[in-house]
Design a protein around this motif. Structure first.
Motif, PDB file in Angstrom:
ATOM      1  N   LEU A 190       0.873  -1.180  -0.111  1.00  0.00           N
ATOM      2  CA  LEU A 190       0.103  -0.063   0.012  1.00  0.00           C
ATOM      3  C   LEU A 190       0.882   1.351  -0.125  1.00  0.00           C
ATOM      4  O   LEU A 190       1.904   1.285   1.086  1.00  0.00           O
ATOM      5  N   ALA A 191       0.477   2.215  -1.077  1.00  0.00           N
ATOM      6  CA  ALA A 191       1.536   3.323  -1.142  1.00  0.00           C
ATOM      7  C   ALA A 191       0.421   4.386  -1.338  1.00  0.00           C
ATOM      8  O   ALA A 191       1.081   5.519  -1.637  1.00  0.00           O
ATOM      9  N   LEU A 192      -0.697   4.396  -0.991  1.00  0.00           N
ATOM     10  CA  LEU A 192      -1.955   5.286  -1.328  1.00  0.00           C
ATOM     11  C   LEU A 192      -2.255   5.822  -0.312  1.00  0.00           C
ATOM     12  O   LEU A 192      -2.637   4.939   0.807  1.00  0.00           O
ATOM     13  N   ALA A 193      -2.686   7.226  -0.100  1.00  0.00           N
ATOM     14  CA  ALA A 193      -3.565   7.775   0.885  1.00  0.00           C
ATOM     15  C   ALA A 193      -4.420   8.760   0.331  1.00  0.00           C
ATOM     16  O   ALA A 193      -4.069   9.486  -0.352  1.00  0.00           O
ATOM     17  N   THR A 194      -5.602   8.550   0.761  1.00  0.00           N
ATOM     18  CA  THR A 194      -6.870   9.432   0.038  1.00  0.00           C
ATOM     19  C   THR A 194      -7.612  10.302   1.279  1.00  0.00           C
ATOM     20  O   THR A 194      -7.477   9.547   2.394  1.00  0.00           O
TER      21      THR A 194
END
Ligand code: MN
Ligand code: MN
Length: 306
Positions: free
Chosen positions: A100-104
């Motif tokens: 996981l390398a995504l932040a929203t």
């Protein structure tokens, strides 16, 4: 209905292309959204083999997206590997098998599993949603699993991948071993590529802690074949190191038949390869025995040693 863009990562591999098509089809079958598959770069030889086998056209090229566009990401989630302007898009879903390398700042549908291929997860999603896996869809799924797991030989391979290959080869009426080797070999044909193209075919920008790196992987059925281009490859790598101010460029030349990789390492941190694997580079190169997976056998080991 507003269109949903479905796509995999830049420098697309077979998983990114086929998963986009398969995911878009699932969305449309379920009536969730009017989804369309796209690609973020040119199709490689292996993917070309798959699409030719099926008589299918490649997805359209997507250069960038408008603010607020609805998107679904497959086979990646890192913004660095994704479409330009992703930060202003509305990400509806992500189906992936990478870290996981995504932040929203908003909620979204996430399906991550530590399996060998995105298509293995999509195969489950079809089953869970009761959507029929046609012969064509099965062939796309099967091809990508064979590609990502190097015919189930890569250490990234899980029992789920094996079960999916078993099931999909029946639906597709394909001998996975025979078709798979032919497909992988088609992907190793570098004859029509320039040195710059070879160096960007499957290049990933990865930082090992503070060591700014590119790790590029090229599959071959014969390492010595690729090593005849060593001088030209090194010259190209040096140029990219200068242009992008890199600390390290690792080129993995992976023997898909014997499951080894010859690495060429350049840059001021090339010694990190020696430290990580307990090897000595001679003329910038060394054979890493049994190493075939960038994700499992390069990224964690290099990060640990940095
Ligand atoms: Mn991929
Ligand atoms: Mn993948």
């Amino acid at each position: 209905m507003v269109e949903t863009y479905v796509f995999g990562h830049k420098s697309p591999d077979s998983d990114s292309i086929t998963s986009s098509i398969v995911m878009a089809n699932l969305e449309n079958e379920l009536g969730n959204s009017e989804a369309k598959a796209y690609r973020l770069g040119s199709i490689n030889k292996e993917t070309e083999f798959i699409l030719d086998y099926l008589g299918m056209d490649a997805p359209e090229l997507l250069e960038s997206i408008e603010d607020g566009a609805n998107v679904i990401l497959v086979d990646h989630n890192s913004p660095a590997e994704s479409v330009d302007n992703l930060e202003n898009a509305n990400i509806l879903k992500v189906v992936d098998h990478h870290k996981l390398a995504l932040a929203t700042s908003y909620p979204l549908f996430l399906r991550f599993e530590p399996v060998g291929c995105t298509e293995t997860i999509l195969c489950k999603l079809y089953e869970e949603n009761g959507v029929e896996i046609t012969k064509e869809i099965a062939t796309l799924m099967l091809s990508a699993i064979i590609s990502d797991t190097l015919l189930l030989k890569s250490p990234t391979t899980t029992e789920d991948d094996k079960a999916a290959v078993e099931k999909l080869s029946q639906i597709a009426e394909i001998d996975a071993e025979e078709y798979g080797l032919e497909m992988l070999k088609a992907g190793t044909d570098l004859s029509s590529f320039s040195i710059d193209e070879i160096l960007s075919l499957d290049a990933k920008q990865i930082d090992f802690k503070n060591v700014k790196s590119i790790v590029n992987q090229v599959n071959t059925a014969d390492i010595s074949d690729v090593m005849t281009m060593k001088d030209e490859l090194e010259e190209g790598m040096s140029n990219i190191i200068d242009e992008e101010d890199l600390d390290l460029f690792m080129l993995l030349i992976t023997d898909i038949v014997n499951s080894n990789s010859q690495v060429i390492a350049l840059g001021k941190y090339s010694c990190l390869v020696e430290k990580a694997y307990g090897v000595i580079l001679e003329n910038n190169t060394v054979l890493l025995e049994g190493v075939v997976s960038r994700k499992k056998q390069v990224v964690p080991i290099m990060t640990e040693s940095a």
